[in-house]
Design a protein around this motif. Structure first.
Motif, PDB file in Angstrom:
ATOM      1  N   MET A   1       0.840  -1.182   0.000  1.00 32.61           N
ATOM      2  CA  MET A   1       0.000   0.000   0.000  1.00 32.61           C
ATOM      3  C   MET A   1       0.886   1.247   0.000  1.00 32.61           C
ATOM      4  O   MET A   1       1.850   1.342   0.759  1.00 32.61           O
ATOM      5  CB  MET A   1      -0.889  -0.016   1.239  1.00 32.61           C
ATOM      6  CG  MET A   1      -1.714   1.222   1.390  1.00 32.61           C
ATOM      7  SD  MET A   1      -2.710   1.155   2.870  1.00 32.61           S
ATOM      8  CE  MET A   1      -3.514   2.712   2.746  1.00 32.61           C
ATOM      9  N   ASP A   2       0.551   2.214  -0.825  1.00 32.42           N
ATOM     10  CA  ASP A   2       1.295   3.472  -0.889  1.00 32.42           C
ATOM     11  C   ASP A   2       0.708   4.437   0.135  1.00 32.42           C
ATOM     12  O   ASP A   2      -0.312   5.081  -0.114  1.00 32.42           O
ATOM     13  CB  ASP A   2       1.213   4.069  -2.286  1.00 32.42           C
ATOM     14  CG  ASP A   2       1.963   5.379  -2.404  1.00 32.42           C
ATOM     15  OD1 ASP A   2       2.828   5.654  -1.544  1.00 32.42           O
ATOM     16  OD2 ASP A   2       1.674   6.136  -3.354  1.00 32.42           O
ATOM     17  N   ILE A   3       1.352   4.537   1.291  1.00 35.68           N
ATOM     18  CA  ILE A   3       0.829   5.400   2.352  1.00 35.68           C
ATOM     19  C   ILE A   3       1.193   6.863   2.151  1.00 35.68           C
ATOM     20  O   ILE A   3       0.661   7.725   2.851  1.00 35.68           O
ATOM     21  CB  ILE A   3       1.301   4.915   3.743  1.00 35.68           C
ATOM     22  CG1 ILE A   3       2.820   4.961   3.865  1.00 35.68           C
ATOM     23  CG2 ILE A   3       0.752   3.534   4.053  1.00 35.68           C
ATOM     24  CD1 ILE A   3       3.331   4.686   5.261  1.00 35.68           C
ATOM     25  N   SER A   4       2.037   7.163   1.192  1.00 35.48           N
ATOM     26  CA  SER A   4       2.481   8.552   0.985  1.00 35.48           C
ATOM     27  C   SER A   4       1.319   9.485   0.651  1.00 35.48           C
ATOM     28  O   SER A   4       1.406  10.691   0.890  1.00 35.48           O
ATOM     29  CB  SER A   4       3.541   8.626  -0.108  1.00 35.48           C
ATOM     30  OG  SER A   4       2.996   8.287  -1.362  1.00 35.48           O
ATOM     31  N   SER A 103      -5.090   2.804   8.441  1.00 33.06           N
ATOM     32  CA  SER A 103      -4.448   2.175   7.280  1.00 33.06           C
ATOM     33  C   SER A 103      -2.928   2.305   7.336  1.00 33.06           C
ATOM     34  O   SER A 103      -2.198   1.347   7.067  1.00 33.06           O
ATOM     35  CB  SER A 103      -4.955   2.802   5.979  1.00 33.06           C
ATOM     36  OG  SER A 103      -6.333   2.582   5.840  1.00 33.06           O
ATOM     37  N   CYS A 104      -2.455   3.495   7.697  1.00 38.23           N
ATOM     38  CA  CYS A 104      -1.001   3.701   7.792  1.00 38.23           C
ATOM     39  C   CYS A 104      -0.405   2.819   8.881  1.00 38.23           C
ATOM     40  O   CYS A 104       0.616   2.161   8.666  1.00 38.23           O
ATOM     41  CB  CYS A 104      -0.688   5.162   8.078  1.00 38.23           C
ATOM     42  SG  CYS A 104      -1.021   6.245   6.688  1.00 38.23           S
ATOM     43  N   LEU A 105      -1.049   2.787  10.037  1.00 38.71           N
ATOM     44  CA  LEU A 105      -0.534   1.958  11.127  1.00 38.71           C
ATOM     45  C   LEU A 105      -0.551   0.487  10.768  1.00 38.71           C
ATOM     46  O   LEU A 105       0.398  -0.242  11.073  1.00 38.71           O
ATOM     47  CB  LEU A 105      -1.338   2.197  12.401  1.00 38.71           C
ATOM     48  CG  LEU A 105      -0.893   3.392  13.199  1.00 38.71           C
ATOM     49  CD1 LEU A 105      -1.791   3.601  14.404  1.00 38.71           C
ATOM     50  CD2 LEU A 105       0.532   3.253  13.656  1.00 38.71           C
ATOM     51  N   ASP A 106      -1.603   0.044  10.149  1.00 36.44           N
ATOM     52  CA  ASP A 106      -1.702  -1.355   9.743  1.00 36.44           C
ATOM     53  C   ASP A 106      -0.506  -1.734   8.861  1.00 36.44           C
ATOM     54  O   ASP A 106       0.158  -2.741   9.082  1.00 36.44           O
ATOM     55  CB  ASP A 106      -3.023  -1.602   9.011  1.00 36.44           C
ATOM     56  CG  ASP A 106      -3.178  -3.031   8.547  1.00 36.44           C
ATOM     57  OD1 ASP A 106      -3.008  -3.949   9.373  1.00 36.44           O
ATOM     58  OD2 ASP A 106      -3.459  -3.234   7.350  1.00 36.44           O
ATOM     59  N   THR A 107      -0.206  -0.901   7.877  1.00 34.68           N
ATOM     60  CA  THR A 107       0.916  -1.153   6.974  1.00 34.68           C
ATOM     61  C   THR A 107       2.252  -1.125   7.701  1.00 34.68           C
ATOM     62  O   THR A 107       3.092  -2.018   7.522  1.00 34.68           O
ATOM     63  CB  THR A 107       0.924  -0.104   5.835  1.00 34.68           C
ATOM     64  OG1 THR A 107      -0.308  -0.202   5.113  1.00 34.68           O
ATOM     65  CG2 THR A 107       2.087  -0.319   4.899  1.00 34.68           C
ATOM     66  N   LEU A 108       2.459  -0.117   8.545  1.00 32.09           N
ATOM     67  CA  LEU A 108       3.736   0.033   9.236  1.00 32.09           C
ATOM     68  C   LEU A 108       3.957  -1.056  10.281  1.00 32.09           C
ATOM     69  O   LEU A 108       5.065  -1.583  10.411  1.00 32.09           O
ATOM     70  CB  LEU A 108       3.822   1.418   9.886  1.00 32.09           C
ATOM     71  CG  LEU A 108       3.790   2.605   8.915  1.00 32.09           C
ATOM     72  CD1 LEU A 108       3.637   3.911   9.674  1.00 32.09           C
ATOM     73  CD2 LEU A 108       5.015   2.612   8.031  1.00 32.09           C
TER      74      LEU A 108
END
Length: 194
Positions: A1-4, A103-108
């Motif tokens: 996922m592109d969190i940027s 979403s960002c936390l899930d990815t990180l």
């Protein structure tokens, strides 16, 4: 996922600090740089500029930048590899911001990163908590607060005074421990001291 897509740059950069200061060791997503490769970091900072769920704490959306101003000035003997991804800006609705944070936390977290979240209102604890949901690991939660923000658990909007009840009642529960630091009961005198 592109969190940027969720982040905006910050005004700090490594060049603003001495190499012995934390800020001199943090690679930041600043206005003149590209979004950093967060997979190279041991620790990731991210700010959240959201305060719509806050009650009696206007301005907390500016907290991330204010925290950075002081934190980055601290001197360190040696710092781990830290990257600051910038700030998650408020979405069109509060739920949009919640989705971005979760979403960002899930990815990180799935990538094994330690994430430090700066700023925002207390209700952001809910998407932070839910960011761990897909990892299926138990979570320890500690709050530093003058009150237990349990409020009335309703289907209405969550805010800084009701967020904790939402976490405690969340199913399935993956809360292992909860602790509150600094809760005090203050009784004011009815007559002034002489």
């Amino acid at each position: 996922m592109d969190i940027s897509i969720y982040f905006s740059p910050i005004s700090h950069s490594q060049e603003d600090f001495y190499k012995e200061q934390l800020g001199g060791n943090v690679r930041c997503y600043s206005e003149n740089d590209e979004f950093p490769d967060w997979e190279l970091a041991d620790i990731i900072f991210l700010g959240v500029k959201e305060e719509r769920g806050s009650i009696n704490n206007s301005g907390c959306g500016l907290g991330a930048d204010r925290i950075r101003e002081k934190l980055f000035k601290l001197f360190f003997d040696s710092a781990p590899n830290i990257i600051d991804l910038g700030n998650i800006l408020p979405g069109e609705t509060l739920n949009d911001t919640y989705y971005a944070v979760q979403s960002c936390l899930d990815t990180l977290i799935k990538s094994g990163k330690t994430v430090v979240i700066l700023g925002g209102s207390q209700d952001l604890t809910i998407p932070i908590y839910k960011g761990y949901e897909k990892t299926e690991q138990l979570v320890n939660l500690t709050t530093i607060d003058h009150a237990f923000d349990i409020g009335e658990a309703t289907d209405g909007p969550v805010n800084s005074e009701t967020y904790l009840s939402q976490i405690l009642l969340h199913q399935p529960s993956f809360l292992f421990n909860y602790a509150t630091v600094s809760y005090t009961h203050l009784t004011l005198p009815t007559t002034p001291y002489v």
